[in-house]
Design a protein around this motif. Structure first.
Motif, mmCIF file in Angstrom:
data_model
loop_
_atom_site.group_PDB
_atom_site.id
_atom_site.type_symbol
_atom_site.label_atom_id
_atom_site.label_comp_id
_atom_site.label_asym_id
_atom_site.label_seq_id
_atom_site.Cartn_x
_atom_site.Cartn_y
_atom_site.Cartn_z
ATOM 1 N N ALA A 1 3.668 35.804 -44.917
ATOM 2 C CA ALA A 1 3.165 36.660 -45.987
ATOM 3 C C ALA A 1 4.318 37.260 -46.796
ATOM 4 C CB ALA A 1 2.298 37.771 -45.401
ATOM 5 N N SER A 2 5.377 37.645 -46.121
ATOM 6 C CA SER A 2 6.542 38.202 -46.827
ATOM 7 C C SER A 2 7.137 37.183 -47.788
ATOM 8 C CB SER A 2 7.604 38.657 -45.836
ATOM 9 O OG SER A 2 7.121 39.718 -45.058
ATOM 10 N N LEU A 3 7.226 35.945 -47.341
ATOM 11 C CA LEU A 3 7.768 34.888 -48.210
ATOM 12 C C LEU A 3 6.840 34.631 -49.401
ATOM 13 C CD1 LEU A 3 9.095 32.410 -45.499
ATOM 14 C CD2 LEU A 3 10.444 33.919 -46.977
ATOM 15 N N ARG A 4 5.527 34.643 -49.157
ATOM 16 C CA ARG A 4 4.571 34.427 -50.251
ATOM 17 C C ARG A 4 4.624 35.568 -51.274
ATOM 18 N NH1 ARG A 4 0.625 30.390 -49.140
ATOM 19 N NH2 ARG A 4 0.387 30.033 -46.912
ATOM 20 N N SER A 5 4.892 36.777 -50.815
ATOM 21 C CA SER A 5 4.874 37.925 -51.723
ATOM 22 C C SER A 5 5.973 37.843 -52.774
ATOM 23 C CB SER A 5 4.991 39.231 -50.935
ATOM 24 O OG SER A 5 6.275 39.356 -50.363
ATOM 25 N N ILE B 1 -2.268 36.758 -50.778
ATOM 26 C CA ILE B 1 -1.616 36.476 -49.504
ATOM 27 C C ILE B 1 -2.733 36.141 -48.509
ATOM 28 C CG2 ILE B 1 -0.120 37.382 -47.684
ATOM 29 C CD1 ILE B 1 0.995 39.323 -49.846
ATOM 30 N N PRO B 2 -3.018 34.844 -48.327
ATOM 31 C CA PRO B 2 -4.161 34.428 -47.504
ATOM 32 C C PRO B 2 -4.132 34.966 -46.076
ATOM 33 C CG PRO B 2 -3.234 32.544 -48.673
ATOM 34 C CD PRO B 2 -2.317 33.705 -48.897
ATOM 35 N N LYS C 1 -7.348 37.040 -44.697
ATOM 36 C CA LYS C 1 -8.090 36.653 -43.493
ATOM 37 C C LYS C 1 -8.224 37.841 -42.540
ATOM 38 C CE LYS C 1 -8.091 33.529 -39.591
ATOM 39 N NZ LYS C 1 -7.262 32.840 -38.656
ATOM 40 N N ILE C 2 -7.143 38.580 -42.352
ATOM 41 C CA ILE C 2 -7.177 39.749 -41.465
ATOM 42 C C ILE C 2 -8.175 40.782 -41.983
ATOM 43 C CG2 ILE C 2 -5.847 41.764 -40.682
ATOM 44 C CD1 ILE C 2 -3.409 39.850 -40.556
#
Length: 123
Positions: free
Chosen positions: A37-41, A47-48, A52-53
């Motif tokens: 998620a950090s890399l996607r941000s 942020i899938p 999902k969470i």
């Protein structure tokens, strides 16, 4: 169980108010999801992993909310709301509302709806 965000249910009469009910969960992400998620941000966008969470958390708190209302003898929840927050790196999701007992308004009575008339005739 009928769950609505409104203060009343058209075609139904509240016969008992059982009080506030809630469902709560606090979740943490695993290290792998957090790293991804950090890399996607960096690039922006959804942020899938976190989506999902949040969906899983919402489903869990709704289950707990409905269970508590059912345990109190309710068959509906009025004024349901969600609340979210963060505690450090943990996310909190809460659903709350008012547990009530409702009965459908039969056909021909003031306030009846086609749905309530059908339910009343079944029961």
């Amino acid at each position: 169980m009928i769950v609505v965000t409104t203060n009343e249910i058209p075609g139904y009469r509240v016969t008992a108010v059982l009080g506030e009910v809630m469902g709560l969960t606090v979740r943490a992400t695993n290290l792998g999801s957090s790293l991804t998620a950090s890399l996607r941000s960096i690039g922006g966008g959804e942020i899938p992993e976190y989506t999902k969470i949040m969906y899983e958390s919402r489903a869990e708190v709704m289950h707990r909310l409905v269970s508590e209302a059912h345990q109190r003898g309710g068959n509906a929840i009025l004024s349901m709301r969600f609340d979210t927050g963060a505690i450090g790196q943990f996310s909190e999701v809460c659903a709350y509302g008012t547990a009530v007992v409702v009965e459908p308004v039969a056909a021909g009575e003031p306030g009846a709806t086609p749905q309530s008339a059908h339910v009343a005739s079944q029961g």
